[in-house]
Design an enzyme around this catalytic site. Structure first.
Site, short mmCIF file in Angstrom:
data_model
loop_
_atom_site.label_atom_id
_atom_site.label_comp_id
_atom_site.label_asym_id
_atom_site.label_seq_id
_atom_site.Cartn_x
_atom_site.Cartn_y
_atom_site.Cartn_z
N LYS A 1 0.82 -1.21 0.00
CA LYS A 1 0.00 0.00 0.00
C LYS A 1 0.86 1.28 0.00
O LYS A 1 2.07 1.23 0.30
CB LYS A 1 -0.93 -0.03 1.22
CG LYS A 1 -1.92 -1.19 1.20
CD LYS A 1 -2.91 -1.08 2.35
CE LYS A 1 -3.93 -2.20 2.31
NZ LYS A 1 -4.98 -2.03 3.35
N TYR B 1 -12.47 -1.76 -3.54
CA TYR B 1 -12.97 -1.95 -2.17
C TYR B 1 -14.50 -1.79 -2.09
O TYR B 1 -15.02 -1.47 -1.03
CB TYR B 1 -12.30 -0.96 -1.23
CG TYR B 1 -10.89 -1.38 -0.82
CD1 TYR B 1 -10.68 -2.49 0.00
CD2 TYR B 1 -9.77 -0.66 -1.23
CE1 TYR B 1 -9.40 -2.88 0.39
CE2 TYR B 1 -8.49 -1.04 -0.84
CZ TYR B 1 -8.32 -2.14 -0.03
OH TYR B 1 -7.06 -2.52 0.36
N PHE C 1 -15.31 3.94 7.20
CA PHE C 1 -13.95 4.28 6.81
C PHE C 1 -13.73 4.23 5.29
O PHE C 1 -12.59 4.37 4.82
CB PHE C 1 -12.93 3.37 7.51
CG PHE C 1 -13.15 1.89 7.30
CD1 PHE C 1 -12.72 1.25 6.15
CD2 PHE C 1 -13.77 1.13 8.29
CE1 PHE C 1 -12.91 -0.11 5.97
CE2 PHE C 1 -13.98 -0.23 8.12
CZ PHE C 1 -13.54 -0.85 6.95
N ARG D 1 -2.05 -14.44 4.88
CA ARG D 1 -2.66 -13.68 5.98
C ARG D 1 -1.87 -13.87 7.28
O ARG D 1 -1.75 -12.94 8.08
CB ARG D 1 -4.13 -14.05 6.12
CG ARG D 1 -4.93 -13.51 4.93
CD ARG D 1 -6.35 -14.01 4.89
NE ARG D 1 -7.22 -13.28 5.80
CZ ARG D 1 -7.72 -12.07 5.57
NH1 ARG D 1 -7.39 -11.41 4.47
NH2 ARG D 1 -8.52 -11.50 6.42
N THR E 1 -5.22 -7.12 10.72
CA THR E 1 -5.52 -5.85 10.02
C THR E 1 -4.98 -4.66 10.79
O THR E 1 -4.38 -3.75 10.22
CB THR E 1 -7.05 -5.69 9.84
OG1 THR E 1 -7.53 -6.84 9.13
CG2 THR E 1 -7.39 -4.44 9.07
N ARG F 1 2.79 -6.51 8.92
CA ARG F 1 2.10 -5.33 9.48
C ARG F 1 2.69 -4.90 10.81
O ARG F 1 2.76 -3.70 11.11
CB ARG F 1 0.61 -5.62 9.59
CG ARG F 1 -0.09 -5.52 8.23
CD ARG F 1 -1.50 -6.00 8.30
NE ARG F 1 -2.26 -5.72 7.08
CZ ARG F 1 -3.35 -6.39 6.73
NH1 ARG F 1 -3.80 -7.38 7.51
NH2 ARG F 1 -4.00 -6.09 5.63
N ASN G 1 -2.09 0.23 6.68
CA ASN G 1 -1.56 -1.02 7.23
C ASN G 1 -0.68 -1.81 6.27
O ASN G 1 -0.61 -3.04 6.34
CB ASN G 1 -2.71 -1.88 7.78
CG ASN G 1 -3.70 -2.31 6.73
OD1 ASN G 1 -3.60 -1.90 5.58
ND2 ASN G 1 -4.65 -3.14 7.12
N HIS H 1 -2.15 -5.47 1.57
CA HIS H 1 -3.48 -6.09 1.45
C HIS H 1 -3.29 -7.52 0.98
O HIS H 1 -2.46 -7.77 0.10
CB HIS H 1 -4.35 -5.34 0.43
CG HIS H 1 -5.58 -6.10 0.03
ND1 HIS H 1 -6.70 -6.12 0.82
CD2 HIS H 1 -5.85 -6.90 -1.04
CE1 HIS H 1 -7.62 -6.89 0.24
NE2 HIS H 1 -7.12 -7.36 -0.90
N GLU I 1 -9.47 -10.16 -7.65
CA GLU I 1 -8.53 -9.05 -7.41
C GLU I 1 -7.33 -9.13 -8.36
O GLU I 1 -6.82 -8.10 -8.81
CB GLU I 1 -8.11 -9.05 -5.94
CG GLU I 1 -9.29 -8.70 -5.05
CD GLU I 1 -9.01 -8.77 -3.55
OE1 GLU I 1 -7.89 -9.12 -3.15
OE2 GLU I 1 -9.95 -8.45 -2.79
P1 CMP Z 1 -7.39 -4.51 3.78
O1 CMP Z 1 -6.88 -5.87 4.11
O2 CMP Z 1 -6.81 -3.84 2.60
O3 CMP Z 1 -8.98 -4.58 3.62
C1 CMP Z 1 -9.84 -3.51 3.96
C2 CMP Z 1 -9.11 -2.34 4.52
O4 CMP Z 1 -9.91 -1.42 5.20
C3 CMP Z 1 -8.15 -2.83 5.59
O5 CMP Z 1 -7.11 -3.57 5.04
C4 CMP Z 1 -7.78 -1.53 6.26
O6 CMP Z 1 -6.76 -0.85 5.56
C5 CMP Z 1 -9.07 -0.75 6.14
N1 CMP Z 1 -9.74 -0.69 7.43
C6 CMP Z 1 -10.29 -1.70 8.11
N2 CMP Z 1 -10.80 -1.26 9.27
C7 CMP Z 1 -10.58 0.08 9.30
C8 CMP Z 1 -10.87 1.11 10.24
N3 CMP Z 1 -11.50 0.85 11.38
N4 CMP Z 1 -10.48 2.37 9.94
C9 CMP Z 1 -9.84 2.65 8.78
N5 CMP Z 1 -9.53 1.69 7.85
C10 CMP Z 1 -9.90 0.43 8.12
#
Ligand code: CMP
Length: 131
Positions: A3, A43, A51, A79, A85, A96, A106, A109, A120
């Site tokens: 990212k 997304y 968010f 994962r 996450t 992470r 984070n 993905h 994807e």
């Molecule tokens: P990702 O695995 O890319 O899938 C969905 C993304 O949403 C996740 O990683 C985070 O980057 C984002 N995400 C999930 N929860 C939150 C949150 N509470 N606030 C902001 N971003 C979030």
């Protein structure tokens, strides 16, 4: 995807090293940038989340690395390699834990199922970009 936060912080090489050291084969890879529309489409499943705006503006603010990875049990093993996450909850040594800033920014993905990995992968790559 690696990212924008991890790209900005100069962690592309270290993250790819951890991925290949863990036994993943890179079958497609590119350095690219998502438009806001691209990020909203990628997304879309999260479009009702509070968010969503933050997530899509973050994901389109700078370049990313997109890749398709192959390995037995790839979804689950990736994962485990990237960690939870929220980096505050991620296990020691995970990508992470090492490189993510917070739950929004984070670092990486990973697809959550084989079915979504196929969707994807096709989002980022045409057939002749996959080897
Ligand atoms: P990702 O695995 O890319 O899938 C969905 C993304 O949403 C996740 O990683 C985070 O980057 C984002 N995400 C999930 N929860 C939150 C949150 N509470 N606030 C902001 N971003 C979030």
């Amino acid at each position: 995807m690696i990212k924008p936060d991890a790209v900005e912080s100069g962690h592309i090489g270290a993250i790819l090293e951890k991925i290949t050291a863990a036994g993943f084969k890179i079958v497609a890879m590119k350095y690219t940038q998502l438009s806001l529309r691209d990020a909203q489409a990628f997304y879309e499943v999260h479009k009702e989340r509070p968010f969503f705006g933050e997530l899509t503006s973050f994901m389109s603010r700078g370049p990313i690395v997109a890749a398709i990875l192959e390995k037995d049990n790839a979804v689950e093993d990736f994962r485990a390699l990237i960690g939870a996450t929220n980096p505050a909850d991620a296990a020691e040594g995970t990508i992470r834990k090492l490189y993510a800033k917070n739950v929004g920014e984070n670092a990486v993905h990973g697809s959550d199922s084989d079915e979504n990995a196929a969707i994807e992968g096709a989002f980022h790559f045409s057939g002749r970009e996959v080897f």
